[in-house]
Design a protein around this motif. Structure first.
Motif, PDB file in Angstrom:
ATOM      1  N   ILE A  17       0.832  -1.208   0.000  1.00  0.00           N
ATOM      2  CA  ILE A  17       0.000   0.000   0.000  1.00  0.00           C
ATOM      3  C   ILE A  17       0.865   1.256   0.000  1.00  0.00           C
ATOM      4  O   ILE A  17       0.598   2.221  -0.727  1.00  0.00           O
ATOM      5  N   ILE A  18       1.923   1.242   0.797  1.00  0.00           N
ATOM      6  CA  ILE A  18       2.748   2.440   0.958  1.00  0.00           C
ATOM      7  C   ILE A  18       3.514   2.773  -0.323  1.00  0.00           C
ATOM      8  O   ILE A  18       3.902   3.928  -0.548  1.00  0.00           O
ATOM      9  N   THR A  19       3.720   1.766  -1.177  1.00  0.00           N
ATOM     10  CA  THR A  19       4.458   2.013  -2.420  1.00  0.00           C
ATOM     11  C   THR A  19       3.540   2.280  -3.614  1.00  0.00           C
ATOM     12  O   THR A  19       3.896   3.064  -4.495  1.00  0.00           O
ATOM     13  N   VAL A  20       2.371   1.643  -3.649  1.00  0.00           N
ATOM     14  CA  VAL A  20       1.473   1.879  -4.788  1.00  0.00           C
ATOM     15  C   VAL A  20       0.817   3.253  -4.703  1.00  0.00           C
ATOM     16  O   VAL A  20       0.189   3.700  -5.672  1.00  0.00           O
ATOM     17  N   LEU A  21       0.972   3.924  -3.579  1.00  0.00           N
ATOM     18  CA  LEU A  21       0.452   5.290  -3.474  1.00  0.00           C
ATOM     19  C   LEU A  21       0.991   6.179  -4.586  1.00  0.00           C
ATOM     20  O   LEU A  21       0.296   7.069  -5.085  1.00  0.00           O
ATOM     21  N   VAL A  22       2.246   5.929  -4.979  1.00  0.00           N
ATOM     22  CA  VAL A  22       2.890   6.788  -5.976  1.00  0.00           C
ATOM     23  C   VAL A  22       2.204   6.667  -7.337  1.00  0.00           C
ATOM     24  O   VAL A  22       2.285   7.587  -8.164  1.00  0.00           O
ATOM     25  N   ALA A  84      -9.412  -0.763   5.859  1.00  0.00           N
ATOM     26  CA  ALA A  84      -9.496   0.701   5.864  1.00  0.00           C
ATOM     27  C   ALA A  84      -8.231   1.324   5.277  1.00  0.00           C
ATOM     28  O   ALA A  84      -8.295   2.282   4.502  1.00  0.00           O
ATOM     29  N   ILE A  85      -7.086   0.765   5.625  1.00  0.00           N
ATOM     30  CA  ILE A  85      -5.821   1.289   5.099  1.00  0.00           C
ATOM     31  C   ILE A  85      -5.716   1.051   3.599  1.00  0.00           C
ATOM     32  O   ILE A  85      -5.199   1.889   2.857  1.00  0.00           O
ATOM     33  N   SER A  86      -6.230  -0.090   3.142  1.00  0.00           N
ATOM     34  CA  SER A  86      -6.093  -0.452   1.726  1.00  0.00           C
ATOM     35  C   SER A  86      -6.849   0.491   0.799  1.00  0.00           C
ATOM     36  O   SER A  86      -6.477   0.646  -0.370  1.00  0.00           O
ATOM     37  N   LEU A 111     -12.627   7.992   6.960  1.00  0.00           N
ATOM     38  CA  LEU A 111     -11.664   6.899   6.830  1.00  0.00           C
ATOM     39  C   LEU A 111     -10.559   7.014   7.873  1.00  0.00           C
ATOM     40  O   LEU A 111     -10.176   6.014   8.500  1.00  0.00           O
ATOM     41  N   PHE A 112     -10.061   8.219   8.085  1.00  0.00           N
ATOM     42  CA  PHE A 112      -8.996   8.402   9.071  1.00  0.00           C
ATOM     43  C   PHE A 112      -9.501   8.151  10.488  1.00  0.00           C
ATOM     44  O   PHE A 112      -8.791   7.567  11.316  1.00  0.00           O
ATOM     45  N   ILE A 113     -10.706   8.585  10.778  1.00  0.00           N
ATOM     46  CA  ILE A 113     -11.273   8.309  12.097  1.00  0.00           C
ATOM     47  C   ILE A 113     -11.445   6.804  12.293  1.00  0.00           C
ATOM     48  O   ILE A 113     -11.160   6.261  13.375  1.00  0.00           O
ATOM     49  N   ALA A 114     -11.894   6.125  11.242  1.00  0.00           N
ATOM     50  CA  ALA A 114     -12.071   4.671  11.327  1.00  0.00           C
ATOM     51  C   ALA A 114     -10.737   3.975  11.591  1.00  0.00           C
ATOM     52  O   ALA A 114     -10.653   3.062  12.431  1.00  0.00           O
ATOM     53  N   ILE A 115      -9.688   4.418  10.892  1.00  0.00           N
ATOM     54  CA  ILE A 115      -8.365   3.821  11.096  1.00  0.00           C
ATOM     55  C   ILE A 115      -7.892   4.043  12.527  1.00  0.00           C
ATOM     56  O   ILE A 115      -7.356   3.129  13.176  1.00  0.00           O
ATOM     57  N   ASP A 116      -8.117   5.246  13.037  1.00  0.00           N
ATOM     58  CA  ASP A 116      -7.683   5.562  14.396  1.00  0.00           C
ATOM     59  C   ASP A 116      -8.468   4.755  15.428  1.00  0.00           C
ATOM     60  O   ASP A 116      -7.901   4.194  16.378  1.00  0.00           O
ATOM     61  N   ILE A 117      -9.777   4.683  15.252  1.00  0.00           N
ATOM     62  CA  ILE A 117     -10.610   3.932  16.198  1.00  0.00           C
ATOM     63  C   ILE A 117     -10.248   2.444  16.176  1.00  0.00           C
ATOM     64  O   ILE A 117     -10.145   1.797  17.228  1.00  0.00           O
ATOM     65  N   LEU A 118     -10.047   1.909  14.987  1.00  0.00           N
ATOM     66  CA  LEU A 118      -9.682   0.494  14.879  1.00  0.00           C
ATOM     67  C   LEU A 118      -8.324   0.223  15.516  1.00  0.00           C
ATOM     68  O   LEU A 118      -8.105  -0.845  16.100  1.00  0.00           O
ATOM     69  N   TYR A 119      -7.427   1.196  15.417  1.00  0.00           N
ATOM     70  CA  TYR A 119      -6.131   1.031  16.075  1.00  0.00           C
ATOM     71  C   TYR A 119      -6.313   0.971  17.593  1.00  0.00           C
ATOM     72  O   TYR A 119      -5.724   0.116  18.269  1.00  0.00           O
ATOM     73  N   ILE A 120      -7.143   1.862  18.128  1.00  0.00           N
ATOM     74  CA  ILE A 120      -7.385   1.877  19.573  1.00  0.00           C
ATOM     75  C   ILE A 120      -8.026   0.565  20.025  1.00  0.00           C
ATOM     76  O   ILE A 120      -7.628  -0.033  21.031  1.00  0.00           O
ATOM     77  N   ILE A 121      -9.015   0.103  19.253  1.00  0.00           N
ATOM     78  CA  ILE A 121      -9.684  -1.154  19.598  1.00  0.00           C
ATOM     79  C   ILE A 121      -8.699  -2.321  19.539  1.00  0.00           C
ATOM     80  O   ILE A 121      -8.729  -3.225  20.386  1.00  0.00           O
ATOM     81  N   SER A 122      -7.813  -2.286  18.539  1.00  0.00           N
ATOM     82  CA  SER A 122      -6.840  -3.379  18.410  1.00  0.00           C
ATOM     83  C   SER A 122      -5.900  -3.428  19.612  1.00  0.00           C
ATOM     84  O   SER A 122      -5.489  -4.513  20.044  1.00  0.00           O
TER      85      SER A 122
END
Length: 379
Positions: A17-22, A84-86, A111-122
């Protein structure tokens, strides 16, 4: 269950994901600084997404140094987070193209809120799966600071819907800065290098693969048609050597590295960000080989990566002072300074005489670095 396979799977997805961003970055309308700077929103969005994904990897790397096992609940939550990250590149591109669109801003923020919330839950799920882990208790991953980015993004929603449409975009940027600060608050220093090395390898491998995807197909089956795109192949070859040189340097270096800290990880992370731009800049140069601006940006990117390699070397020396072999190998930064000087000379020649001299200077500087390393027996 054991975490090793999950860590490998998680890292592989993030590396992709971090590389296909380009690939979502569009080429400037013309080979000028003005046209390049006109894409500033897209580059800022790209940087935000890259930083977010790297922070997620960094926090996960730190977390799983003290995690002994995970259960199906943890896997399910991480699966949602990966999903969510994908889709982050998709919505990042949408908002970059439509900064004044409430719909694009809203989806980007959600999307960013979802990523943050999922991180906290994880985090809580991991704690639940490891109730007796002393390392988790000492690491303090459940700090209240992690709620601040969510509050900032919610404020951005209010601003977007009342005063200023790009409010969510700005709030996301501020939230990412908070993530960066708070991720450093929970760092276990002097961790193992194995997972980090594998992550570097995956990113560089994908970058090299992406570069070749940018080479245009031959118009027909004739030799003349093939020779028409010879420049694209030459620039690709130089870019391949640049990426391989970065990997080779880190491979040789980490063969004598025993441990790394947060400064080493972040300096290499920033270098990987600039390295990830090589496919984009390769295409920019290949399509505008007679223009100074594309070649200059290519050379500037090369210089930044070289400078970050010097910073990384200093960080490594400070993180592992007892490692005599490492201290001797990194005792002299002159080879990297030489490469920077050669590229600067190439920029001068490129400005006054021949723009591609900058790309050639990058190649010459790498050959010079290899020669110095070989004859000086640095590694």
């Amino acid at each position: 269950m054991n975490t090793n396979r999950f860590e490998t799977f998680f890292d592989a997805i993030l590396a992709i994901i971090i590389t296909v961003l380009v690939l979502k970055l569009t080429q400037p309308a013309s080979p000028t600084f003005g046209a390049f700077l006109a894409l500033n929103a897209r580059f800022i969005t790209y940087a935000i997404c890259f930083l977010v994904i790297f922070i997620i990897w960094y926090d996960n790397h730190n977390l799983f140094q003290v995690v002994e096992e995970i259960d199906n609940r943890v896997l399910f939550i991480y699966a949602l987070q990966i999903f969510a990250i994908s889709i982050l590149p998709y919505f990042a591109t949408w908002v970059a193209l439509n900064l004044n669109s409430v719909a694009a801003q809203t989806m980007f923020g959600v999307l960013f809120i979802a990523i943050d919330i999922l991180y906290i839950i994880s985090i809580y799920a991991v704690y639940r799966a490891n109730p007796y882990s002393c390392g988790l208790c000492q690491a303090n991953f459940r700090s209240v600071y992690k709620y601040i980015p969510i509050a900032i993004m919610l404020l951005g929603f209010i601003i977007t819907y009342t005063v200023y449409t790009p409010g969510i975009y700005i709030s996301v940027l501020l939230s990412v800065i908070c993530w960066l600060i708070f991720s450093r608050l929970r760092r276990p220093d002097n961790g193992s290098t194995d997972r980090f090395e594998a992550f570097i390898d995956a990113i560089i491998a994908i970058i090299i693969t992406i570069i070749v995807l940018e080479i245009p197909m031959v118009a027909n089956g004739s030799w003349d048609a093939f020779l028409d795109i010879k420049l694209e192949f030459i620039v690709y070859a130089v870019s391949f050597i640049v990426c391989f040189n970065f990997w080779n340097y880190n491979n040789n270096l980490f063969s004598i590295v025993n441990k790394v800290n947060h400064k080493v990880i972040w300096s290499i992370g920033v270098a990987l960000f600039f390295l990830s731009l090589i496919p984009y800049l390769t295409t920019f140069v290949a399509e505008n080989s007679n223009s100074f601006v594309p070649c200059f940006l290519y050379g500037l990117n090369f210089i930044v990566v070289a400078a970050l390699s010097i910073i990384t070397a200093n960080a490594l020396k400070n993180s592992d002072k007892a490692n005599i072999a490492l201290q001797l190998a990194l005792a002299d930064n002159k080879p990297f300074m030489t490469t920077i000087v050669l590229v600067v000379i190439g920029m001068i020649i490129g400005y006054f005489i021949y723009p591609l001299a900058i790309v050639i200077a990058c190649l010459v500087s790498i050959i010079t670095l290899w020669a110095i390393s070989y004859y000086g027996n640095r590694y």
